[in-house]
Design an enzyme around this catalytic site. Structure first.
Site, PDB file in Angstrom:
ATOM      1  N   HIS A  95      -5.090  -3.359   6.295  1.00  0.00           N
ATOM      2  CA  HIS A  95      -4.909  -3.430   4.936  1.00  0.00           C
ATOM      3  C   HIS A  95      -6.201  -3.936   4.373  1.00  0.00           C
ATOM      4  O   HIS A  95      -6.568  -4.897   4.085  1.00  0.00           O
ATOM      5  CB  HIS A  95      -3.816  -4.561   4.745  1.00  0.00           C
ATOM      6  CG  HIS A  95      -3.724  -5.087   3.415  1.00  0.00           C
ATOM      7  ND1 HIS A  95      -3.010  -4.093   2.525  1.00  0.00           N
ATOM      8  CD2 HIS A  95      -4.077  -6.109   2.547  1.00  0.00           C
ATOM      9  CE1 HIS A  95      -2.911  -4.737   1.320  1.00  0.00           C
ATOM     10  NE2 HIS A  95      -3.696  -6.062   1.340  1.00  0.00           N
ATOM     11  N   ASP A 101       0.896  -1.139  -0.061  1.00  0.00           N
ATOM     12  CA  ASP A 101       0.141  -0.082   0.196  1.00  0.00           C
ATOM     13  C   ASP A 101       0.888   1.284  -0.078  1.00  0.00           C
ATOM     14  O   ASP A 101       0.567   2.096  -0.772  1.00  0.00           O
ATOM     15  CB  ASP A 101      -0.804  -0.046   1.396  1.00  0.00           C
ATOM     16  CG  ASP A 101      -1.747  -1.232   1.260  1.00  0.00           C
ATOM     17  OD1 ASP A 101      -2.549  -1.497   0.432  1.00  0.00           O
ATOM     18  OD2 ASP A 101      -1.466  -1.880   2.267  1.00  0.00           O
TER      19      ASP A 101
END
Ligand SMILES: NC(=O)C1=CN([C@@H]2O[C@H](COP(=O)(O)OP(=O)(O)OC[C@H]3O[C@@H](n4cnc5c(N)ncnc54)[C@H](OP(=O)(O)O)[C@@H]3O)[C@@H](O)[C@H]2O)C=CC1
Ligand SMILES: O=C([O-])CC(=O)C(=O)O
Length: 466
Positions: free
Chosen positions: A306, A278
């Site tokens: 996440h 990410d």
């Protein structure tokens, strides 16, 4: 060079005595699983350093395949009984203590006898679960090449699969053999985490069941949570006491929490949930918008889970050393488009590619490891999902939350203190925090914290889901 081991052959592949050695974790109910022994092998009777002598004809003893030792039955997600969290190995695994090796990796060498290798560091053990999966197919070759731990660091790869993937795992090990990596000194494959995690200094936990059609997030939490509870217990029992654990399999934050809770002997700080992908995605999108190369983007934090509640922090990030908001003046884009793009990047990729990010995930695992074993550049930081106890940001304790970290390069990290948190950021961090707290309630039966109560209201998504 000292050749120190015997050779065994799989019935399917045995040819000559000098062929490959096939030793693998075997199952009682699998007739294919008893390897034949080459009686002509000139090295028969000479054993690998540290390996136990075998019974007279060198035939490995049958071992029992434990399967999943579930800590509780799969009950409806909103009411599940609490297990006793124990770090003891289940009795069914009691015989599974022998080290395994694969093929050419059964041969050992005296590294100190060779000019080229005598200055190398001591070999380290790296265990990888889901080793026959897509991410591992990229990662293992990076690990073996030396690009992760360095060109003077020999490694042993210990690969965990399941009965269903054992053949595929052999294929992976064969490809590793055929790659002739100088630093790759041992490879073993198995389906018993108590065997595969033995003496692991790094455990890269990638294997997890993907969410299928109609499956609720709560179901996924329960199914995968059971895998990570079992693996936590195994790490606790057999891994190196300071093993560093990186959980990749989704939902990775809560899986990491479950794993940690089932491994009380291992410091809580050693558990990470992978949010580096990410971070990398966020750096790329900021670079694209600012028209700079992505190495100009620094101080990029991903806060939280996440999942699609994650918060890519453009407030503290920098481009060419300047606050992002000074460089990218379209703040509406930052708050809306940029944020959502990172949260959903995995899903867009699946739509295009037909499967979830594997190569870039492997790269981000490499980045995550390297960030822990090399000093963080002055003034910068990296993101990792880590345990919140003692965090300076007011985030609820006792969850695994992605936060900004710095490392001295010793495998450990500290949380970064000097970050700004404004109302925008705080509000979004709270949302991700709430999601992780509700995930934690859903898995209380797996963390030894009582009866699970699952009240996930929104069916929030992994980044790869739409
Ligand atoms: N944190 C992150 O940034 C990212 C996380 N991921 C996650 O990583 C994980 C692996 O992805 P990928 O390698 O592409 O997936 P693959 O499907 O290619 O491989 C996953 C492996 O998981 C194992 N597995 C599947 N079902 C089960 C089950 N019921 N019980 C135990 N193990 C199972 C399988 O191994 P075996 O048959 O040996 O058991 C399989 O080899 C997924 O959970 C994915 O969502 C993916 C991208 C990014
Ligand atoms: O949802 C998935 O499996 C893939 C994933 O985590 C991502 O791409 O970030």
């Amino acid at each position: 060079m000292m050749l120190m081991n015997c050779y065994n052959h799989s019935p399917a592949t045995a040819t000559t005595s000098s062929d490959l050695c096939w030793k693998k974790t075997i199952c009682n109910n699998n007739p294919y699983s008893l390897p034949l022994i080459s009686r002509n092998d000139p090295h028969r009777g000479r054993h690998r350093r540290g390996a136990r002598a075998r019974p007279n004809n060198h035939c490995p003893r049958r071992r029992r395949c434990p399967g999943l030792s579930l800590v509780c039955s799969v009950a409806p997600p909103n009411q599940v009984e609490s297990p006793v969290v124990t770090s003891e190995k289940p009795p069914s695994n009691a015989t599974a203590t022998r080290r395994e090796c694969f093929g050419v990796f059964c041969t050992t060498y005296d590294l100190k006898a060779d000019e080229k290798t005598k200055s190398w560091k001591k070999l380290i053990n790296i265990s990888v679960s889901g080793a026959a999966g897509m991410i591992s197919n990229h990662l293992l070759f990076k690990l073996a090449s030396g690009e992760v731990f360095g060109l003077d660091q020999p490694i042993a790869l210990k690969l965990l699969g399941s009965e269903r993937s054992l053949q595929a795992l052999e294929g992976v090990a064969m490809e590793l053999e055929d790659s002739l990596y100088p630093l790759l000194r041992e490879v073993s494959i198995g389906i018993d985490p108590y065997e595969v995690f033995r003496d692991a200094e790094w455990a890269l936990l990638i294997g997890a069941k993907p969410r299928g059609p109609g499956m609720e997030r709560a179901d996924l939490l329960d199914i995968n949570g059971q895998i990570f509870a079992e693996q936590g217990k195994a790490l606790n029992a057999v891994a190196s006491p300071n093993v560093k654990v990186i959980v990749v399999g989704n939902p990775c934050n809560t899986n990491a929490l479950i794993c940690m809770k089932n491994a009380p002997k291992i410091p809580a700080k050693n558990f990470h949930a992978l949010t580096r992908l990410d971070e990398n995605r966020a750096k790329c999108q900021l670079a694209l918008k600012a028209g700079v190369f992505y190495d100009k983007v620094s101080n990029m934090t991903i806060w939280g889970n996440h999942s699609t509640t994650q918060v890519p922090d453009f407030l503290n990030a920098k481009i060419n050393g300047k606050p992002v908001k000074e460089v990218i003046t379209d703040h509406k884009w930052l708050e809306e488009e940029f944020t959502e793009r990172i949260q959903k990047r995995g899903g867009v990729l699946i739509q295009k590619w037909g499967r979830s990010s594997a190569a870039s995930t492997a790269v981000s695992i490499v980045d995550a490891i390297r960030s822990l074993i090399t000093p963080t550049p002055e003034g910068d930081w990296f993101s990792s999902g880590v345990y919140t106890n003692g965090n300076p940001y007011g985030i609820e304790e006792d969850i695994v939350f992605s936060m900004p970290c710095r490392s001295k390069g010793d495998g450990d990290y500290e949380l970064v203190k000097d970050v700004i948190i404004d109302d925008y950021l705080r509000q979004r961090i709270k949302k991700s925090e709430a999601e992780l707290l509700s995930e934690k309630r859903c898995v209380a039966h797996l963390t030894g914290e009582g009866v699970a109560y699952c009240d996930i209201r929104e069916d929030t998504m992994l980044p790869g889901e739409q």
